[in-house]
Design an enzyme around this catalytic site. Structure first.
Site, short mmCIF file in Angstrom:
data_model
loop_
_atom_site.label_atom_id
_atom_site.label_comp_id
_atom_site.label_asym_id
_atom_site.label_seq_id
_atom_site.Cartn_x
_atom_site.Cartn_y
_atom_site.Cartn_z
N ASP A 334 0.86 -1.18 0.00
CA ASP A 334 0.00 0.00 0.00
C ASP A 334 0.90 1.23 0.00
OD1 ASP A 334 1.11 0.20 2.52
OD2 ASP A 334 -0.78 0.22 3.61
N ASP A 336 1.47 4.70 2.34
CA ASP A 336 1.08 5.32 3.62
C ASP A 336 1.47 6.80 3.65
OD1 ASP A 336 0.52 2.63 5.03
OD2 ASP A 336 2.57 2.39 4.32
N ASP A 424 -3.23 4.39 2.82
CA ASP A 424 -3.57 4.71 4.21
C ASP A 424 -3.20 6.16 4.51
OD1 ASP A 424 -4.38 2.13 4.68
OD2 ASP A 424 -2.59 1.53 5.80
#
Ligand code: UTP
Ligand code: MN
Length: 486
Positions: A334, A336, A424
């Site tokens: 992902d 962040d 995120d």
């Protein structure tokens, strides 16, 4: 009377007149004698570096004599360098520091010979060498990941991959101890700037127990570990691994589904008694995309996208890339980010506004927003590895190929021109920014050890919010006044 010298003088090659005037640099470090290896460095660079070192008071030897204490090389092939050293070194190589150029540049910068650290060493990895025969004064490898310099280059992947399978298998069985032991061992091996070629080379390393060494021995001898192979072919492991690969499915849910006899996604999706939450629904919906690694170029493009969305709300906002990409990883699962406002308290409306902005752009595929539960008065939390209390959101965003330099990291034959990516965002109050950034940079093992180090060695408690002085906290807890370290 004049006597001819016994040893015939070698006539010097004629050089420009001024070079013949000997330059007398003051020797500051009598005990250190350098030898710069010309291979790979080249003659002119070698003479430049020699002059530089001499100007700083170092002794630099022209030949590799017994006097030499520090050999500096730019040859990154440890084995060929060591082979050469063994052939031409005058005596045994004991007491010889064989160092890469980083030691030299550090020393030049400091203007003194800096202490030799593991990261400076060019290790002799030849398995023929009995362990311990290079008695280079190696600073010991710390048992704390936060005290080890680790690059993104892993020289011991054959072992760490095996350890990861074992750790995961123990995690599925909720056996925290052995799970952590294999994660720690993997972290130690990842920090080594050399590949382990024989078990003897690991004798001074921390965190390697009997079990880890047995696995390593198998890998060294057979190229694989039978224990790992057995796990990999185990139905329960395979199924739990498959189920937990879905966004929103943790080991507990995976286990529950496994116990019901479910073995595949088709069976889960066909089972009417299973209720998937929104996260899991989206996990299945975007499965192909979000289980595919995110590239650095994609992360950069997302940074621009988030940055624009943030600036549209608060031009002065602070945005930082964190997680694996901040550590320099090429790929991640992902991306962040930490985002906050320079004015304390103004961050409260930030995430909801950013989310709205992304929605308006039509790129928000999924959003799970968790409002802040941060309350300074309720800290410190003694719960080890508890999630932090900052406002955060777990997103799935649509990323267009046209926005990524060099294109998307997509499956071959995928002609959609976009992909889904997990992002995120975490939004601490600005006075907690440093702790949040430290806590979210990772890696997980680094963070774990940083906290353990703070607790055990420094008598302090560190988390994503703060650093507390343990000796003052307990007394302060009674009076409800915590001693915080800014
Ligand atoms: P990630 O899971 O994103 O890992 O958490 P990563 O290191 O970036 O690796 P990949 O490439 O995405 O897989 C980043 C860091 O954020 C911390 C974790 O401890 C980890 O070190 N973190 C994550 C928290 O502190 N709190 C959370 O709620 C989530
Ligand atoms: Mn990450």
């Amino acid at each position: 009377m004049f006597h001819a010298p016994i040893v015939p003088r070698v006539r010097k090659r004629s050089r420009p007149a001024e070079a013949d005037v000997p330059r007398r640099e003051e020797v500051k470090f009598e005990d250190v004698r350098l030898y710069l290896v010309e291979r790979k460095m080249g003659r002119s660079r070698r003479s430049f570096l020699t002059q530089l070192a001499k100007s700083k008071g170092f002794i630099v030897e022209d030949v590799l004599s017994d006097e030499v204490t520090h050999v500096v090389s730019e040859d990154s092939h440890a084995s060929s360098l060591w082979k050469w050293l063994k052939e031409c070194a005058p005596k045994n190589l004991k007491n010889l520091n064989v160092l890469d150029i980083s030691w030299f540049t550090d020393s030049m910068r400091e203007g003194r010979p800096v202490a030799v650290e593991t990261r400076h060493l060019i290790q002799d990895n030849l398995p023929t060498l009995p362990e311990g025969s290079t008695s280079t004064p190696v600073t010991t490898v710390s048992q704390y990941a936060c005290q080890r310099r680790t690059t993104t280059e892993n020289h011991n992947k054959i072992f760490t991959d095996a350890f990861e399978v074992l750790a995961e298998s123990y995690e599925f069985s909720e056996m925290e101890g052995p799970c952590l032991a294999f994660r720690r061992a993997a972290s130690v091996l990842k920090s080594l700037p050399w590949a382990v070629r024989c078990l003897g080379a690991t004798q001074d390393l921390p965190c390697l127990g009997e079990h880890t060494k047995a696995v390593m021995e198998e890998v060294l001898q057979c190229g694989r570990s039978f224990e790992v192979e057995k796990i990999l072919s185990d139905e329960r492991y395979q199924t739990l691994k498959l189920f937990t690969s879905v966004f929103g499915v943790g080991p507990k849910t995976a286990e529950k589904w496994y116990r019901r006899g479910l073995r595949s996604f088709t069976e889960i999706l066909a089972d009417r008694s299973i209720h998937l939450n929104r996260m899991q629904q989206n996990g299945f919906l975007h499965y192909g995309d979000i289980t595919r690694a995110v590239s650095k170029a994609e992360a950069r493009s997302l940074r621009t996208i988030i940055d624009e969305a943030v600036r549209a709300i608060t031009p002065a906002a602070i945005l930082a890339l964190t997680g694996g990409f901040r550590r320099g990883k090429e790929f991640g699962h992902d991306v962040d980010f930490i985002v906050t406002t320079p004015e304390l308290g103004k961050e409260k409306s930030l995430l909801p506004n950013i989310i709205n902005g992304l929605k308006k752009q039509g790129i928000l595929l999924f959003c799970d927003y968790q409002a802040s539960t941060f309350d300074m008065a309720k800290l410190p939390s003694y719960r080890f590895e508890a999630m932090d209390h900052f406002a955060k959101c777990f997103l799935i965003l649509r990323l267009e190929a046209s926005q990524v330099e060099g294109g998307l990291h997509s499956a071959e034959g995928d002609s959609r021109g976009w992909r889904a990516v997990r992002v995120d965002l975490v939004s601490p109050p600005v006075d907690r920014y440093a702790f949040a950034l430290l806590g979210w940079t990772g890696s997980r093992q680094f963070e774990r050890d940083l906290r353990r180090f703070a607790r055990v060695k420094q008598q302090m408690i560190l988390d994503n919010h703060c650093l507390y002085d343990k000796t003052k906290v307990s007394a302060a807890l009674d009076s409800q006044q915590l001693e915080l370290i800014p």
